[in-house]
Design a protein around this motif. Structure first.
Motif, PDB file in Angstrom:
ATOM      1  N   ASN A  43      64.676 -74.528  12.661  1.00 42.81           N
ATOM      2  CA  ASN A  43      64.031 -74.563  13.969  1.00 42.81           C
ATOM      3  C   ASN A  43      64.352 -73.310  14.777  1.00 42.81           C
ATOM      4  O   ASN A  43      63.495 -72.771  15.495  1.00 42.81           O
ATOM      5  CB  ASN A  43      64.470 -75.812  14.741  1.00 42.81           C
ATOM      6  CG  ASN A  43      63.868 -77.088  14.187  1.00 42.81           C
ATOM      7  OD1 ASN A  43      62.800 -77.064  13.585  1.00 42.81           O
ATOM      8  ND2 ASN A  43      64.546 -78.199  14.389  1.00 42.81           N
ATOM      9  N   THR A 102      59.331 -78.693  24.314  1.00 42.22           N
ATOM     10  CA  THR A 102      59.513 -79.687  23.255  1.00 42.22           C
ATOM     11  C   THR A 102      59.382 -81.062  23.893  1.00 42.22           C
ATOM     12  O   THR A 102      59.449 -81.198  25.122  1.00 42.22           O
ATOM     13  CB  THR A 102      60.879 -79.536  22.559  1.00 42.22           C
ATOM     14  OG1 THR A 102      60.920 -80.354  21.382  1.00 42.22           O
ATOM     15  CG2 THR A 102      62.023 -79.943  23.478  1.00 42.22           C
ATOM     16  N   GLY A 108      62.177 -84.784  20.845  1.00 37.79           N
ATOM     17  CA  GLY A 108      62.494 -83.689  19.932  1.00 37.79           C
ATOM     18  C   GLY A 108      63.979 -83.635  19.579  1.00 37.79           C
ATOM     19  O   GLY A 108      64.843 -84.124  20.319  1.00 37.79           O
ATOM     20  N   ILE A 156      66.843 -77.996  19.146  1.00 36.06           N
ATOM     21  CA  ILE A 156      66.022 -77.102  19.963  1.00 36.06           C
ATOM     22  C   ILE A 156      66.763 -76.743  21.246  1.00 36.06           C
ATOM     23  O   ILE A 156      66.743 -75.591  21.700  1.00 36.06           O
ATOM     24  CB  ILE A 156      64.659 -77.757  20.291  1.00 36.06           C
ATOM     25  CG1 ILE A 156      63.933 -78.178  18.997  1.00 36.06           C
ATOM     26  CG2 ILE A 156      63.786 -76.815  21.100  1.00 36.06           C
ATOM     27  CD1 ILE A 156      63.593 -77.014  18.082  1.00 36.06           C
ATOM     28  N   ASN A 200      57.580 -76.634  20.403  1.00 39.13           N
ATOM     29  CA  ASN A 200      58.098 -77.357  19.245  1.00 39.13           C
ATOM     30  C   ASN A 200      57.474 -78.744  19.210  1.00 39.13           C
ATOM     31  O   ASN A 200      57.706 -79.564  20.098  1.00 39.13           O
ATOM     32  CB  ASN A 200      59.619 -77.489  19.316  1.00 39.13           C
ATOM     33  CG  ASN A 200      60.157 -78.374  18.202  1.00 39.13           C
ATOM     34  OD1 ASN A 200      60.108 -78.018  17.036  1.00 39.13           O
ATOM     35  ND2 ASN A 200      60.665 -79.549  18.557  1.00 39.13           N
ATOM     36  N   THR A 228      56.953 -82.281  16.764  1.00 32.38           N
ATOM     37  CA  THR A 228      57.774 -82.987  15.776  1.00 32.38           C
ATOM     38  C   THR A 228      56.898 -83.861  14.896  1.00 32.38           C
ATOM     39  O   THR A 228      56.044 -84.595  15.389  1.00 32.38           O
ATOM     40  CB  THR A 228      58.845 -83.854  16.465  1.00 32.38           C
ATOM     41  OG1 THR A 228      59.556 -83.063  17.424  1.00 32.38           O
ATOM     42  CG2 THR A 228      59.824 -84.398  15.447  1.00 32.38           C
ATOM     43  N   THR A 235      59.845 -88.039  14.368  1.00 28.59           N
ATOM     44  CA  THR A 235      60.977 -87.887  15.279  1.00 28.59           C
ATOM     45  C   THR A 235      62.180 -88.665  14.754  1.00 28.59           C
ATOM     46  O   THR A 235      62.053 -89.620  13.989  1.00 28.59           O
ATOM     47  CB  THR A 235      60.622 -88.372  16.696  1.00 28.59           C
ATOM     48  OG1 THR A 235      60.206 -89.748  16.638  1.00 28.59           O
ATOM     49  CG2 THR A 235      59.510 -87.529  17.300  1.00 28.59           C
ATOM     50  N   ASP A 257      58.703 -79.233  13.734  1.00 31.78           N
ATOM     51  CA  ASP A 257      59.928 -79.742  13.125  1.00 31.78           C
ATOM     52  C   ASP A 257      59.540 -80.957  12.279  1.00 31.78           C
ATOM     53  O   ASP A 257      59.429 -82.072  12.773  1.00 31.78           O
ATOM     54  CB  ASP A 257      60.924 -80.121  14.214  1.00 31.78           C
ATOM     55  CG  ASP A 257      62.203 -80.742  13.653  1.00 31.78           C
ATOM     56  OD1 ASP A 257      62.332 -80.837  12.417  1.00 31.78           O
ATOM     57  OD2 ASP A 257      63.070 -81.137  14.458  1.00 31.78           O
TER      58      ASP A 257
END
Length: 524
Positions: free
Chosen positions: A180, A210, A214, A218, A266, A268, A271, A297
């Motif tokens: 990341n 994010t 997240g 991050i 970002n 996801t 999660t 991610d």
């Protein structure tokens, strides 16, 4: 040393130790000057037998085995001599310590270890890990790792094909958190290449975005790369844990009004808690509109890409700029096995290269395109691709797809069975990934008004049951609260490919939690 409580059977324990000692004594009697390397080879063979005999390979743990033989830290210090000193131990004593390591370790290969987003290691992948460890090379130049360098090149291309990228770049990293961070750094360089030489002083106040769900990496990356945690903007998620695109756009507009410089989003895919998949297509359109780098991610949910049935969860993945994918999670490659992938072919090397002349000479005798180490922020880098390559060779796309589909099917079965059981309540009615989040409500509380006091008491149920299951060694399932959604402690079951879960395993989890929690009516 206290008697083992079920992790290693007494019979196997004595036999293994006797075998080592007898062989070593015989060798010493026959040849007092026996080569130490011969005894080391014997020790390696015995440890391999220990791994096999004690069911440490994925899927080989016996159902009656304990998942964990938990002892508290101070007690463990007394049970095993952890100190280091001047005098060497005998190989028999070394072998004894290896057995103690097994005895007091968590059996992540056990079908009832459902605690984390990693689980057992694919046995073929484990063979690859052992071999690459024995060869003990460094993955920075083709010169010192020719076979492994070509393997990594091939594996990265194969992973990108599941995203839908015919071209691109990538590297294996020591974990999804660093993958990341690669995304955040490449995004910054792509927008402001001068930052590599001149720093961040003249590019404005950068802002990244994010979701509330997240991964915390991050936030840590925002600190490490000099962005500042105040410049990581949290975007609201819906009731299923998915980032809300309109909220993202609102946050971007607000940052622009504040004269800040939005540069990175970002998203996801899977999660950590809910297993939610952010809506990539609308997020990609927003990022294109405002010229932001979109990173995904997919450390956990990336496994869905190998399934024709479930890859639609990541619809729009081909539109993003970069992806982090932990193959040691859902797919079960041995820890650790994390890939960073990008569709951009001209950014990675320019961003990270330092051109150390003792490694990356420009007049080498072979094709230097395969000297990929200069793309990495590391110098030394482990061979992580080979174990994945070997297990993929053994299983093929179809074999891995079947395993992913099984994990999803078992999560749906668990969800159905849970919804039929009194006292169990889903946190999300229809989970997206293989995560299933739920509360267990003791019998006497089930018809009471759900007041703040009631919820306060319920928050203590999951920790109490967790303590009991770990002390018993029968099961490991995680729990957590979600403060930003006003949710008190609940369980999170996370399913996987290794070892393949079964309906029987799912029934056991429900039965065991009920057994462990039915008398918690009077918890304070």
């Amino acid at each position: 040393m206290e008697k083992n409580e079920g992790m290693i059977s007494g019979k196997d324990d004595r036999q293994a130790l006797t075998l080592v000692e007898i062989k070593m004594e015989n060798m010493a009697d026959e040849n007092p000057e026996v080569d130490d390397e011969v005894i080391v080879e014997l020790l390696l063979k015995e440890i391999t037998e220990l791994v096999i005999d004690q069911g440490l390979l994925s899927g080989k743990a016996l159902k009656e085995d304990r998942v964990t033989n938990f002892v508290h830290p101070e007690k463990l210090k007394k049970l095993v001599d952890l100190s280091l000193g001047d005098s060497p131990l005998s190989h028999g004593e070394i072998f004894e310590l290896c057995k103690r390591a097994v005895e007091y370790s968590v059996r992540t290969n056990h079908p009832k270890f459902l605690n984390q987003l990693y689980h057992g290691a694919d046995p073929v992948g484990l063979a690859g890990a052992w071999l690459s460890e024995a060869l003990n090379t460094n993955l920075y130049t083709y010169e010192v790792a020719p076979f492994f360098m070509m393997v990594e090149h091939e594996v990265l291309a194969h992973l990108r094909s599941f995203i839908g990228w015919e071209d691109g770049d990538g590297i294996f990293t020591p974990g999804g958190s660093l993958a990341n961070m690669y995304g955040m750094v490449l995004a910054r360089f792509n927008k402001f290449p001068e930052v590599k030489t001149k720093g961040m002083g003249n590019i404005g106040e950068l802002v990244a975005f994010t979701s509330q769900e997240g991964h915390y990496s991050i936030l840590k990356a925002a600190h490490w790369i000099g962005l500042g945690t105040d410049n990581l903007v949290m975007v609201a998620s819906d009731s299923s844990g998915r980032m809300i695109p309109a909220e993202l756009e609102n946050k971007i507009v607000k940052a622009l009004e504040q004269k800040k410089v939005p540069y990175f989003v970002n998203a996801t895919a899977g999660t950590t808690v809910f297993g939610a998949f952010d809506p990539l297509e609308p997020l990609a359109f927003i990022c294109k509109k405002y010229d932001l780098w979109l990173h995904v991610d997919a450390a956990w949910g990336g496994g869905a890409l190998v399934s024709q049935k479930h890859r639609s969860l990541m619809q729009g993945i081909e539109m993003v700029d970069s992806v982090a994918w932990n193959l040691h999670k859902m797919l079960g490659a041995p820890l650790q096995c994390s890939a960073f992938l990008t569709k951009h072919t001209n950014v990675f090397h320019r961003c990270n290269s330092a051109s150390a002349t003792y490694l990356f000479q420009t007049d080498k005798y072979y094709d230097m395109r395969y000297d990929t180490g200069d793309k990495s922020i590391q110098c030394g880098r482990k061979v992580d691709a080979f174990k994945l390559w070997l297990m993929w060779k053994a299983r093929g796309n179809r074999g891995l797809e079947k395993m992913v589909d099984n994990a999803f099917e078992c999560s749906k079965y668990f969800t159905r069975q849970l919804s039929l059981r009194p006292g169990f309540r889903l946190v999300i009615a229809e989970p997206s990934c293989t995560n299933v989040c739920f509360w267990y409500i003791p019998p006497r509380w089930r018809n009471l008004p759900e007041s703040p006091e009631w919820w306060g008491k319920l928050s203590k149920v999951a920790p109490a049951i967790k303590k009991r299951m770990v002390e018993k060694g029968s099961l490991m399932v995680s729990y957590q609260p979600l403060v930003h959604k006003n949710m008190v402690n609940f369980f999170r079951l996370a399913l996987h490919c290794q070892p393949p879960p079964t309906h029987e395993d799912m029934d056991f989890v429900l039965n065991e939690i009920e057994r462990l929690g039915r008398d918690l009516d009077n918890i304070h």
